[in-house]
Write an enzyme that holds these catalytic residues in place. Structure first.
Site: not given
Length: 562
Positions: A227-230
């Site tokens: 989960l990128d930049a979550v």
């Protein structure tokens, strides 16, 4: 489905239409019938991750995924059983993280068939770029055109809004002006760049569309989802807009959906923030992410080797708790991004953080800055290959190799699942030319290779690249054969001189327990193990008399079994 319904209620209250809830459950039910086979149930000491781009190696007239798959099988498969493919979707910027279409493979890379072909040889991690997408996407085009049903997909704020409390990971403007079909200008929330527009999860339609993406990736074979930049997903003006409670609830919702449709799939959160905020994404140990990045590890290992002292690294490591088997850390030293400095805040004094950045800048590293809430700037990230970060420009190749292997010996010994960036296993140096061409600091550590060139370089006997590839590959093989390095096995740190870091990895079978001793200094150091017995070094095979002092040369380390 009770957990999912409860989470929807906690996030949206009465604003989530009943029809949307029915569609959500229908999506989940359909995905359950189409996801086969089951994922690996857990992690173990044999799990080592490769981080790479889908176009890392190239040859003419061939999809890059086909070329990479061939290169992986020849050079990397023996070391890595899980590949993190950085975003391989059509994108307009940020090396893939400004996604134009979540559901397609970037045509030069190939297509979903090439992904499936690679998956025949390894497990895969996909990026779920959940916070933002490209300003060139069809979703944002619908928004700009003011098409029916798209009005609230993105977040607009008046330019006069007081957003001073918002945490800023960049120095670029938080709001970017865009002209809509009616000729009026709206200022759109862009956390990372003007080309990366943030999604509005307060809109139930956005959630449904992003769940479709999540399920599509699971159906396409993703074993891990990153989960990128979550941390930035939910926005409430007047707050920091990072790590808000509804962001955590969204992660819990994603986890509940994954558990329902693809048992064994792992959720990994990417939050380059201080340690206490990072580990909150474990939730209660069973309801949020199974893994979080171990972001303090890269700069602390770097700090220890630069200072010749393990004090800060040892003090931080003594407080680690991986979660007792239901969660663990994703350990790494290098990645496609730089070496984040935010995780050091609260661990090292600000003066030492700045000094580390300045020292590396003098040796050719680039420093990226962020804007603080008081309007000042502070170093956010060091952009450099990890090989060059560890060394001075005038150092010999022998010294480079010693320090590099020491750093990775530490990485592979820490509790958790280790990940190695492709530039590290390939022994890459700073790509100054690539940085100049792109104008981006991060390009210094994102060099791509022609297949014939990298094969030739790896075959050049005695070259630093070949020596690093061979030695690190061998070290990973040794690591995979040690049951003590199972991610769930505890670590016990032992008091020692600051030039050393001494840990015991305790296996279930005492015969498999390891003593790991690292000399982070440039001097020869003597040490006697707390348990006087005979040992052998799992790396070199030497017999060690534990009843006498053991000498470790500069930057030497040992993994010792009784």
């Amino acid at each position: 489905m009770n957990i999912i319904n409860r989470l929807i209620g906690e996030i949206y209250g009465s604003t989530f239409p009943s029809g949307h809830l029915q569609r959500l459950h229908a999506l989940i039910a359909a995905a359950r019938t189409g996801i086969h086979p089951p994922r690996k149930a857990h992690w173990d000491e044999k799990d080592v991750v490769l981080i790479t781009y889908a176009d890392q190696v190239r040859e003419d007239n061939t999809p890059t995924l086909t070329t990479f798959s061939c290169f992986y099988r020849q050079y990397l498969q023996a070391s890595f059983n899980l590949v993190h493919l950085l975003p391989f979707f059509p994108s307009s910027s940020d090396d893939g993280f400004a996604v134009i279409d979540y559901h397609q493979v970037n045509p030069p890379y190939g297509g979903w068939q090439e992904i499936a072909d690679l998956h025949q040889h390894t497990r895969l991690m996909f990026d779920f770029v959940c916070n933002h997408m490209s300003a060139h996407s069809s979703w944002f085009s619908h928004y700009l055109a003011q098409d029916v049903g798209w009005d609230d997909f993105f977040i607009s704020q008046p330019p006069t809004a007081d957003l001073s409390a918002v945490t800023r990971p960049r120095t670029s403007p938080l709001l970017t002006p865009f002209v809509l079909a009616d000729g009026k200008t709206r200022f759109i929330w862009t956390t990372f760049s003007a080309d990366q527009v943030d999604l509005n999860y307060a809109n139930p339609d956005v959630l449904l569309n992003m769940v479709r993406v999540l399920l599509d990736y699971l159906q396409r074979g993703a074993d891990y989802l990153r989960l990128d930049a979550v941390g930035y997903m939910w926005k409430t003006p007047g707050t920091s807009c990072i790590h808000l409670e509804k962001t955590h609830l969204l992660v819990k919702l994603f986890r509940a959906i994954i558990d329902k449709v693809a048992a064994g799939a792992v959720l990994l959160t990417e939050t380059n923030v201080p340690h206490r905020d990072n580990i909150r994404y474990f939730g209660n140990g069973r309801d949020e992410a199974q893994m979080v990045y171990q972001f303090p590890l890269p700069p602390l290992v770097l700090h220890a080797i630069h200072r010749g002292s393990s004090r800060a690294l040892r003090h931080w490591a003594s407080s680690l708790d991986g979660g007792g088997g239901s969660t663990t850390f994703f350990n790494f030293l290098a990645s496609h991004d730089g070496i984040g400095l935010n995780p050091l805040r609260g661990i090292l004094p600000e003066g030492e953080i700045i000094a580390l950045a300045q020292d590396l800048a003098q040796e050719g590293a680039q420093i990226s800055w962020k804007t603080d809430t008081d309007g000042t700037s502070s170093p956010y990230e060091i952009n450099v290959t990890y090989l060059d970060a560890l060394n001075k420009q005038q150092d010999s190749d022998d010294t480079r190799l010693q320090r590099f292997l020491l750093a990775h010996g530490l990485l592979l010994a820490f509790p958790g699942v280790p990940a190695v960036y492709v530039q590290s296993i390939l022994g890459s140096r700073n790509d100054i030319e690539g940085m100049k061409v792109t104008g981006q600091n991060r390009a210094i550590n994102r060099q791509k290779y022609a297949l014939c060139d990298i094969r030739r370089a790896l075959a050049t006997t005695g070259s630093l690249r070949q020596r690093i590839y061979t030695a690190l590959s061998q070290l990973i093989q040794v690591r995979k054969g040690q049951p003590a390095f199972h991610p769930d096995n505890p670590m016990r740190l032992v008091d020692s001189d600051d030039t050393l870091l001494v840990m015991q990895r305790q296996a279930k079978d005492p015969q498999d327990t390891l003593w790991c001793v690292f000399n982070v200094s440039a001097s020869t150091v003597s040490y006697r193990l707390p348990e006087p017995r005979d040992y052998h070094d799992a790396i070199g095979g030497e017999k060690i008399d534990g009843k006498q002092d053991m000498a470790l040369g500069a930057w030497q380390f040992r993994w010792l079994r009784a």
